[in-house]
Design a protein around this motif. Structure first.
Motif: not given
Length: 229
Positions: A48-49, A51-59, A62-68, A72-75
């Motif tokens: 949900x964004x 916590x502090x994600x330091x590395x790895x992927x959150x998709x 099919x979309x990379x959502x780490x910068x959201x 925006x993730x809820x939407x």
């Protein structure tokens, strides 16, 4: 639908998750089990964004959502029901439901009352007067009215009477039948086996086991090693 790959996350200088990978497919209920402090809640917060994600992927989808941002993730259709439920205690049951309703959601107030009959009976009661089980039902129903594609539940059976837990299990099955995937964080192995297609076990911030709910011999070993006190 959801793919976490080699995730490292934590808070401040502390690292909670190290090299964690898991996935949830369309129409699946997937469980994440582990002891207190193993990293279960941090996994959900990382999705949900929160916590502090330091590395790895959150998709997601099919979309990379780490910068959201979290909203925006809820939407996109991610929804978290936290362990403390966070209902509005001063609002009535119906007000709690209406305040979270999304116009895009296929779930209606009538649906909430049909699947959560206790909520209909107590629709004029304030949230703070509800029992623990009723508050859990309200938290789940409120989340559904927001129209999630993936519903994340953090310890929904904790502290509830067995009869209420059985109701929660049936509700989760109904939610899946309605096309919503679920990522379930639990310590109750029986609940996980009753509803899940796949089970992950987390220990010290990483996945140590993945299995189906009917692999009893394998699950017995996992329980002894990672879940028993």
């Amino acid at each position: 639908m959801l793919e976490l790959s080699h995730l490292k996350a934590g808070y401040g200088k502390g690292e909670i998750l190290s090299d964690l990978s898991l996935s949830v497919g369309e129409g699946e209920i997937v469980s994440l089990l582990g002891r207190n402090g193993a990293g279960k809640t941090t996994t959900l917060r990382s999705i949900m964004g929160l916590s502090d994600v330091r590395d790895g992927g959150v998709h997601f989808l099919g979309r990379d959502i780490r910068q959201l941002s979290t909203f925006e993730r809820a939407r996109l259709g991610l929804c978290l029901v936290p362990e403390d439920r966070m209902i509005f205690s001063a609002l009535t049951v119906e007000e709690n439901l209406l305040v979270s309703r999304s116009r895009k959601s296929k779930w209606t107030l009538a649906d909430a009352y049909r699947y959560f009959r206790r909520l209909h009976e107590r629709r004029h009661s304030r949230g703070g007067t509800l029992s623990g089980g009723e508050q859990q039902m309200l938290a789940i129903a409120r989340a559904l009215l927001n129209g999630p594609r993936l519903l994340m539940l953090d310890e929904p059976s904790e502290g509830l009477a067995p009869t209420i837990v059985e109701e929660i299990v049936e509700i989760m099955r109904t939610i899946r039948e309605m096309g919503v995937s679920i990522l379930l964080v639990e310590q109750n192995l029986e609940v996980c086996c009753a509803v899940s297609e796949r089970l992950y076990v987390i220990d010290d911030g990483r996945i140590v086991s993945e299995s189906g709910p009917r692999k009893s011999a394998e699950l017995d070993e996992v329980v002894k090693k990672y879940l028993a006190v």
